[in-house]
Write an enzyme that holds these catalytic residues in place. Sequence first.
Site, PDB file in Angstrom:
ATOM      1  N   SER A   1       0.858  -1.186   0.000  1.00  0.00           N
ATOM      2  CA  SER A   1       0.000   0.000   0.000  1.00  0.00           C
ATOM      3  C   SER A   1       0.890   1.230   0.000  1.00  0.00           C
ATOM      4  O   SER A   1       2.066   1.156   0.394  1.00  0.00           O
ATOM      5  CB  SER A   1      -0.866  -0.008   1.262  1.00  0.00           C
ATOM      6  OG  SER A   1      -1.443   1.261   1.488  1.00  0.00           O
TER       7      SER A   1
ATOM      8  N   TYR B   1      -1.654  -1.806  10.094  1.00  0.00           N
ATOM      9  CA  TYR B   1      -1.696  -1.828   8.628  1.00  0.00           C
ATOM     10  C   TYR B   1      -0.372  -1.319   8.050  1.00  0.00           C
ATOM     11  O   TYR B   1       0.285  -1.996   7.257  1.00  0.00           O
ATOM     12  CB  TYR B   1      -2.872  -0.969   8.158  1.00  0.00           C
ATOM     13  CG  TYR B   1      -3.171  -1.033   6.686  1.00  0.00           C
ATOM     14  CD1 TYR B   1      -3.814  -2.123   6.117  1.00  0.00           C
ATOM     15  CD2 TYR B   1      -2.815   0.022   5.844  1.00  0.00           C
ATOM     16  CE1 TYR B   1      -4.093  -2.168   4.761  1.00  0.00           C
ATOM     17  CE2 TYR B   1      -3.094  -0.011   4.493  1.00  0.00           C
ATOM     18  CZ  TYR B   1      -3.732  -1.117   3.958  1.00  0.00           C
ATOM     19  OH  TYR B   1      -4.004  -1.148   2.615  1.00  0.00           O
TER      20      TYR B   1
HETATM   21  N1  NAD Z   1      -8.573  -0.466  -1.502  1.00  0.00           N
HETATM   22  C1  NAD Z   1      -7.545   0.351  -1.235  1.00  0.00           C
HETATM   23  O1  NAD Z   1      -7.695   1.582  -1.179  1.00  0.00           O
HETATM   24  C2  NAD Z   1      -6.169  -0.233  -1.022  1.00  0.00           C
HETATM   25  C3  NAD Z   1      -5.087   0.654  -1.044  1.00  0.00           C
HETATM   26  C4  NAD Z   1      -3.814   0.143  -0.847  1.00  0.00           C
HETATM   27  C5  NAD Z   1      -3.619  -1.218  -0.646  1.00  0.00           C
HETATM   28  N2  NAD Z   1      -4.692  -2.061  -0.616  1.00  0.00           N
HETATM   29  C6  NAD Z   1      -4.400  -3.495  -0.394  1.00  0.00           C
HETATM   30  O2  NAD Z   1      -4.844  -4.222  -1.530  1.00  0.00           O
HETATM   31  C7  NAD Z   1      -5.110  -5.589  -1.154  1.00  0.00           C
HETATM   32  C8  NAD Z   1      -6.461  -6.004  -1.728  1.00  0.00           C
HETATM   33  O3  NAD Z   1      -7.447  -5.228  -1.084  1.00  0.00           O
HETATM   34  P1  NAD Z   1      -8.736  -4.673  -1.816  1.00  0.00           P
HETATM   35  O4  NAD Z   1      -8.792  -3.214  -1.562  1.00  0.00           O
HETATM   36  O5  NAD Z   1      -8.808  -5.181  -3.197  1.00  0.00           O
HETATM   37  O6  NAD Z   1      -9.855  -5.311  -0.855  1.00  0.00           O
HETATM   38  P2  NAD Z   1     -10.916  -6.487  -1.108  1.00  0.00           P
HETATM   39  O7  NAD Z   1     -11.534  -6.727   0.215  1.00  0.00           O
HETATM   40  O8  NAD Z   1     -11.790  -6.122  -2.245  1.00  0.00           O
HETATM   41  O9  NAD Z   1     -10.004  -7.729  -1.526  1.00  0.00           O
HETATM   42  C9  NAD Z   1      -9.227  -8.440  -0.587  1.00  0.00           C
HETATM   43  C10 NAD Z   1      -9.569  -9.908  -0.688  1.00  0.00           C
HETATM   44  O10 NAD Z   1      -8.679 -10.636   0.194  1.00  0.00           O
HETATM   45  C11 NAD Z   1      -9.423 -11.705   0.746  1.00  0.00           C
HETATM   46  N3  NAD Z   1      -8.787 -12.190   1.973  1.00  0.00           N
HETATM   47  C12 NAD Z   1      -8.734 -11.594   3.187  1.00  0.00           C
HETATM   48  N4  NAD Z   1      -8.090 -12.379   4.077  1.00  0.00           N
HETATM   49  C13 NAD Z   1      -7.712 -13.497   3.395  1.00  0.00           C
HETATM   50  C14 NAD Z   1      -6.995 -14.674   3.756  1.00  0.00           C
HETATM   51  N5  NAD Z   1      -6.563 -14.875   5.016  1.00  0.00           N
HETATM   52  N6  NAD Z   1      -6.748 -15.592   2.801  1.00  0.00           N
HETATM   53  C15 NAD Z   1      -7.199 -15.412   1.534  1.00  0.00           C
HETATM   54  N7  NAD Z   1      -7.910 -14.341   1.144  1.00  0.00           N
HETATM   55  C16 NAD Z   1      -8.158 -13.391   2.062  1.00  0.00           C
HETATM   56  C17 NAD Z   1     -10.811 -11.113   0.997  1.00  0.00           C
HETATM   57  O11 NAD Z   1     -11.797 -12.124   1.134  1.00  0.00           O
HETATM   58  C18 NAD Z   1     -10.997 -10.231  -0.238  1.00  0.00           C
HETATM   59  O12 NAD Z   1     -11.700 -10.884  -1.267  1.00  0.00           O
HETATM   60  C19 NAD Z   1      -5.083  -5.620   0.376  1.00  0.00           C
HETATM   61  O13 NAD Z   1      -3.875  -6.218   0.780  1.00  0.00           O
HETATM   62  C20 NAD Z   1      -5.140  -4.157   0.757  1.00  0.00           C
HETATM   63  O14 NAD Z   1      -4.487  -3.918   1.976  1.00  0.00           O
HETATM   64  C21 NAD Z   1      -5.956  -1.611  -0.816  1.00  0.00           C
END
Ligand code: NAD
Length: 267
Positions: A140, A153
């Site tokens: 992130s 985080y």
């Molecule tokens: N959305 C944002 O603004 C943002 C910004 C920076 C980084 N991120 C990072 O991007 C990554 C994806 O997040 P996203 O925003 O697409 O959210 P999201 O919730 O849409 O996708 C994350 C997925 O990970 C799955 N997950 C959670 N724990 C798990 C586990 N133990 N084993 C397998 N799957 C698991 C969830 O079920 C979900 O489908 C994350 O690591 C998040 O920290 C997101």
Amino acid sequence: MNDQVAVITGGASGIGYGLAEALAARGVRLILSDIREEGLTKAQASLAATGAEVTAVVADVSDEASVHALADRTIATYGRVDLVCNNAGLVSPAAPLWEQDSRTWELMIRVKVLGVVHGVKAFAPLLIAQGTGHILNTASSGGLAPLPGRTPYTTTMHAVVGLTETLDAELKQVAPPLGATVLCPGLVDTPLGQNSAALGSIQLPPGTPTSMRSVAGARGGILSPREVAEATLTAVEADRVHVAPGTGVAQRARARVEALLADIAAN
Ligand SMILES: NC(=O)c1ccc[n+]([C@@H]2O[C@H](COP(=O)([O-])OP(=O)(O)OC[C@H]3O[C@@H](n4cnc5c(N)ncnc54)[C@H](O)[C@@H]3O)[C@@H](O)[C@H]2O)c1
């Protein structure tokens, strides 16, 4: 490239799903994985409806045996793997460090740090045996600069940045065509809050705004998962170690690095 194979953890939703769409559009065959079986089944059906070749595998990245089973399933299904996306993740509650409880720390470390470690340990030997392949770890912008109120985080995201930079060097020592990239996006329009609540890492009292758009508020500049995926695959194709799409991310990273260098120079 056609007939290559990608594995995506956390692929049922958000950035993982965006990566799946972008890879399928390039003719890549997919192993789509997530801990939420219902979401995974729906995501597989949506991708398959566009003509993508997708195999869905439920796996919990915090469980090493589960990730090794995912690797075994990948090889049993396609016989190779070209891109491993360690993307699954959760968000932690908003509070200063001294109010974050131990359970939050343990959960974030198990999913965000050990989840990536498990993915590397299960898949890197397969890439090394092939002599080609790439590992993509999702961190992130919170891994490039301080993000007050979310230390579990940001701590784990900083860990994934350092892990990936070192992993890339280690892979290249083995074979130059191998490599690793860390994705450090700003705000992305995904249901991260709702999914994190469903998986127990945060609580959402009724009426809490949940969309990342509401978090972005007047700042705007939020990216779609597909925009993030396209920028990420461009970086992977160019074998870059970092990719950090999003409004203000470069400025925050630069401010941190300049503060660090100024402090070092003052010593
Ligand atoms: N959305 C944002 O603004 C943002 C910004 C920076 C980084 N991120 C990072 O991007 C990554 C994806 O997040 P996203 O925003 O697409 O959210 P999201 O919730 O849409 O996708 C994350 C997925 O990970 C799955 N997950 C959670 N724990 C798990 C586990 N133990 N084993 C397998 N799957 C698991 C969830 O079920 C979900 O489908 C994350 O690591 C998040 O920290 C997101």
